[in-house]
Design an enzyme around this catalytic site. Structure first.
Site, PDB file in Angstrom:
ATOM      1  CB  THR A 132      47.239  86.433 103.475  1.00  0.00           C
ATOM      2  OG1 THR A 132      48.735  85.413 103.220  1.00  0.00           O
ATOM      3  CG2 THR A 132      47.990  87.811 103.460  1.00  0.00           C
ATOM      4  CE1 TYR A 160      52.164  87.360 104.091  1.00  0.00           C
ATOM      5  CE2 TYR A 160      50.646  86.016 105.323  1.00  0.00           C
ATOM      6  CZ  TYR A 160      51.290  86.425 104.236  1.00  0.00           C
ATOM      7  OH  TYR A 160      50.905  85.759 102.863  1.00  0.00           O
ATOM      8  CB  THR A 175      45.827  83.981  97.950  1.00  0.00           C
ATOM      9  OG1 THR A 175      47.313  83.659  98.495  1.00  0.00           O
ATOM     10  CG2 THR A 175      45.461  85.008  98.441  1.00  0.00           C
ATOM     11  CG  ASP A 176      49.385  79.524  99.179  1.00  0.00           C
ATOM     12  OD1 ASP A 176      49.387  80.688  98.904  1.00  0.00           O
ATOM     13  OD2 ASP A 176      50.054  78.975  99.947  1.00  0.00           O
ATOM     14  CE  LYS A 202      49.276  83.548  95.660  1.00  0.00           C
ATOM     15  NZ  LYS A 202      49.591  83.061  97.196  1.00  0.00           N
ATOM     16  CD  GLU A 216      51.666  67.511  71.382  1.00  0.00           C
ATOM     17  OE1 GLU A 216      52.034  68.477  70.748  1.00  0.00           O
ATOM     18  OE2 GLU A 216      52.365  66.459  71.619  1.00  0.00           O
TER      19      GLU A 216
HETATM   20  N1  DAS Z   1      49.791  80.614 102.906  1.00  0.00           N
HETATM   21  C1  DAS Z   1      48.815  81.456 102.085  1.00  0.00           C
HETATM   22  C2  DAS Z   1      47.319  80.690 102.337  1.00  0.00           C
HETATM   23  O1  DAS Z   1      46.696  80.491 103.399  1.00  0.00           O
HETATM   24  C3  DAS Z   1      48.645  82.722 102.543  1.00  0.00           C
HETATM   25  C4  DAS Z   1      47.715  83.699 101.850  1.00  0.00           C
HETATM   26  O2  DAS Z   1      48.022  84.070 100.625  1.00  0.00           O
HETATM   27  O3  DAS Z   1      46.278  83.574 101.973  1.00  0.00           O
HETATM   28  O4  DAS Z   1      46.718  80.390 101.149  1.00  0.00           O
END
Ligand code: DAS
Length: 354
Positions: free
Chosen positions: A39, A53, A119-120, A192, A311
């Site tokens: 992103t 986007y 970010t994923d 995240k 557990e």
């Molecule tokens: N799809 C997500 C990624 O590329 C977009 C982002 O949040 O960066 O990890």
């Protein structure tokens, strides 16, 4: 040939300016930005699109050009390693990126490295680099939750912060870092935790510090082994073993766990509660262990840590617990650890130490 005095004066001041520009550049640290997409390189149709986007569109040179302020912080060079959304990362991407980071870290003319990333899976890459890149130089992974085209986009400040931290001597020896939303987090601890807010990245153990207007404010340092103190080295790793994750939930069929574990070097069990395993799944995991697959108990619960022999009788079953690592980070550590012929006891030691 005789030059008029005003020309000589101009030439002298131009030479002076050039000399001071060179001196200024020589005084600044050298930071390389390795861009992978996400992103932070995304673009939306309108400023109102903060969540709608296309990721991985803007090239690294444009990201740098869009942030003239960083020229006062460091001499910055950009490399476009990939241009993908990070959910599409593979083990090959991890290896290629880590080898490039390692090579740059060895260069005397590189003081710090920034990795721009989606970010994923940012937390997985940050942890992987933390485990295998043998350097004390700052490595900072950074992303954004909004594309640069959106109102109140967060990427520019996140990237500015990342370059500042990568250029900072006081960021050395702290392991791989993640700068998002004014915070400096450990690449090991952060994940995240919110999928649609700029404050997305959290660590249950808290941030290491904050960065405000280019100044780092540190409040704690990592205690787990990382980077220069790691026993693992990307320069000695050519492939990563198959490690997959089985998610625990009500009515989970043992057959799905068996299928996930088949052919794997290890299976991460993302158990309910404190890493609990449904009674119908225990025999399946015991069989996988008997077939040589390492069984590692993590938890689907985001905070806390899995207790050994609580557990499940881990000693009796010869299973490993993932400690405080979430399933996706446990997978990264298991892959790295199992590039070496480790026993279960060794593997458990690695999970305590890293
Ligand atoms: N799809 C997500 C990624 O590329 C977009 C982002 O949040 O960066 O990890």
């Amino acid at each position: 040939m005789h030059f008029p005095s005003r020309f000589r004066a101009f030439a002298a001041s131009a030479a002076l300016l050039a000399a001071s520009a060179i001196a200024h550049a020589q005084a600044l640290p050298n930071v390389v930005i390795l861009a992978t997409g996400g992103t932070i390189a995304g673009a939306g149709a309108s400023a109102a699109n903060s969540a709608t986007y296309a990721a991985a569109k803007v090239p690294v040179d444009k990201l740098i050009a869009g942030l003239p302020e960083i020229s006062k912080v460091a001499n910055v060079k950009g490399e476009q390693v990939f241009q993908i959304a990070s959910e599409s990362f593979t083990n090959e991407h991890l290896l290629t990126l880590a080898k490039r980071v390692s090579a740059l870290a060895k260069q005397g003319d590189v003081d710090g490295i920034v990795v721009t990333h989606g970010t994923d899976t940012l937390e997985e890459t940050a942890y992987f680099l933390n485990l295998v890149v043998r350097t004390s130089k700052p490595i900072v992974v950074v992303g954004s939750m909004r594309p640069g085209t959106a109102l109140s986009a967060d990427g520019a400040l996140n990237l500015y912060d990342a370059v500042n931290v990568a250029a900072s001597k006081d960021a050395m020896g702290k392991g791989v870092l993640v700068t998002m939303n004014d915070e400096i987090n450990s690449g090991r601890d952060v994940s995240k935790s919110i999928n649609i807010k700029t404050e997305a990245f959290k660590s249950q153990w808290g941030a290491l510090g904050m960065i405000v207007e280019g100044k780092n404010y540190w409040f704690r340092a990592p205690v787990k082994r990382h980077t220069a103190q790691s026993e693992f080295n990307i320069d000695e790793i050519t492939a990563l073993p198959q490690v997959d994750i089985a998610y625990g939930y009500g009515n989970v069929p043992a057959s799905s766990v068996e299928a996930i574990g088949k052919g794997a070097k290890a299976i991460i069990h993302a158990g309910t509660g404190n890493g609990s395993v449904a009674d119908r799944v225990v025999p399946t995991l015991q069989k996988l262990r008997a077939d040589g697959v390492q069984v590692i108990r993590s938890a689907r619960v985001p905070a806390g840590f899995v207790l050994r022999n609580a557990e499940q009788p881990d000693d009796k079953y010869d299973w490993v617990v993932a400690h405080d690592l979430n399933p996706q980070k446990a997978r990264i550590l298991a892959m790295v650890a199992l590039t070496k012929p480790l026993s279960s006891a060794d593997l458990q030691r690695v999970f305590w130490e890293y």
